[in-house]
Scaffold this motif. Sequence first.
Motif, PDB file in Angstrom:
ATOM      1  N   LEU A 161     106.461 -21.347 -90.606  1.00  0.00           N
ATOM      2  CA  LEU A 161     105.874 -21.775 -91.876  1.00  0.00           C
ATOM      3  C   LEU A 161     106.279 -23.202 -92.221  1.00  0.00           C
ATOM      4  CD1 LEU A 161     106.335 -18.545 -94.039  1.00  0.00           C
ATOM      5  CD2 LEU A 161     104.240 -19.344 -92.910  1.00  0.00           C
ATOM      6  N   ALA A 183     102.170 -12.552 -93.757  1.00  0.00           N
ATOM      7  CA  ALA A 183     103.006 -13.624 -93.225  1.00  0.00           C
ATOM      8  C   ALA A 183     104.399 -13.558 -93.851  1.00  0.00           C
ATOM      9  CB  ALA A 183     102.361 -14.979 -93.512  1.00  0.00           C
ATOM     10  N   ILE A 205     103.525 -18.604 -99.298  1.00  0.00           N
ATOM     11  CA  ILE A 205     102.478 -18.414 -98.300  1.00  0.00           C
ATOM     12  C   ILE A 205     101.117 -18.778 -98.881  1.00  0.00           C
ATOM     13  CG2 ILE A 205     101.278 -16.659 -96.942  1.00  0.00           C
ATOM     14  CD1 ILE A 205     104.145 -15.320 -96.718  1.00  0.00           C
TER      15      ILE A 205
END
Length: 481
Positions: A161, A183, A205
């Motif tokens: 990420l 995620a 996210i």
Amino acid sequence: MANDPMLKFVGIPQAFPEKREPQLRAEDFREIAERYAPQKADEQSARCSQCGVPYCSVHCPLGNHIPDWLRLTAQGRLREAYEMSNLTSTMPEICGRICPQDRLCEGNCVIETAGHGAVTIGSVEKYITDTAWAEGWVEPVEAGAPRGQSVAIIGAGPGGLTAAEYLCVAGYEVHIYDRYDRAGGLLTYGIPGFKLEKEVVMRRIKRLEDGGIIFHQNFEVGRDASLDDLRSKHDAVLIATGVYKARNIKTPGSGLDGVVPALDYLTTSNRKGFGDAVPTFDNGSMNAAGKNVVVIGGGDTAMDCVRTAIRQGAKSVKCLYRRDRENMPGSQREVANAEEEGVEFVWLSGPKSFDGKDGKVEKILASKMRLGAPDASGRRSPETDPDGDFTLDADMVIMALGFEAEDLPALFGADELGVTRWGTVRVDHKTMMTNLDGVFAVGDIVRGASLVVWAIKDGRDVTEHMHQWLKAKSDAARVAA
């Protein structure tokens, strides 16, 4: 200087945000402490000594500018404090919650070594960015001018990420491929809500999604596409899978029902928290309610398991660890939280066998241990005390012995991918690239099981190497044309 707000550590005692009472917090999965009131955050920040060599920053993997944002907080300049903390970290409020500050920044605070109690860095860091979210100071991800190149990131954990955010801002089209339906990796499914509420992860996210990063969920490399497929589709690939294979011990009876891996147990609990249908929880196989639970291990994952079992209504919860309290790898603060909530620690003990009836575990035959000579790492090795056997009731045994790398060359259909003898991906540590051209790797899949903050650092650092490689590739293509 008379008006200097800092160096107040003599007159102001160390104070963490107040924790909820143990019996109350053990009834839910909310975080156990609220954030500071503004005045308290200002006061605790003002305790910083602003020392010439900031050991807190030195011992922070991200090199966070800790004294600077503590001073800004003490001065009431909270937005500037947030902007300063955001310079080095993509997830400051997450690190503020789950970093083992007692082993990193706070454990090396100068006033801690002087006997005044460390500045409560993690709690202030959490407060700063939570306030930034509440006030709308967290700016959206703005994609850079398109470069005409795309990147595939395998794994939507903290390393992946972080790299995705920086690469998006640099103008690359970023695709994240992840095996789960949400995620976040371990941030989402491995760490319980009482340490990291899931909304904190989900808003990060969403910010990345809103910035144009493309997520491919329920996508398994090797099943849905090979590594070569991704290499042909994208200009570069980043492997950021983490390590998920449970480390095990060959203990008689380990195949009995009720002996479960830690990550499976925590994932089940976190899925239940999201409101998912979870048959293994509902049928009781991954639910500690009413059971005598024994967790084997002494790391942070073991602490997550014992505290989850308490919240699920276990009859009793014990943690079996082969070394003593001083030599355990987990956070001492987490041990204290667990003890407050009713967990019993059985130090210097290890399992010899698991016993039960009809294929279901009922008891553990354990042995007392003693610490012998130091091993290669410098820690004293545990040795079995031949006269120290004892038995524990156990309807559920959770194995929290750490994690190892999966066999990625086989999993990805990429036999040529270089790995170490431990199964971690081998990289050139100057470029963070594997032996495959244009394939990079970061985080636990390179380091072995480690901390979230190190994965974030790797995700930040690899972007410059990937950018340089992609730029060279683009320049070469332009010349060839």
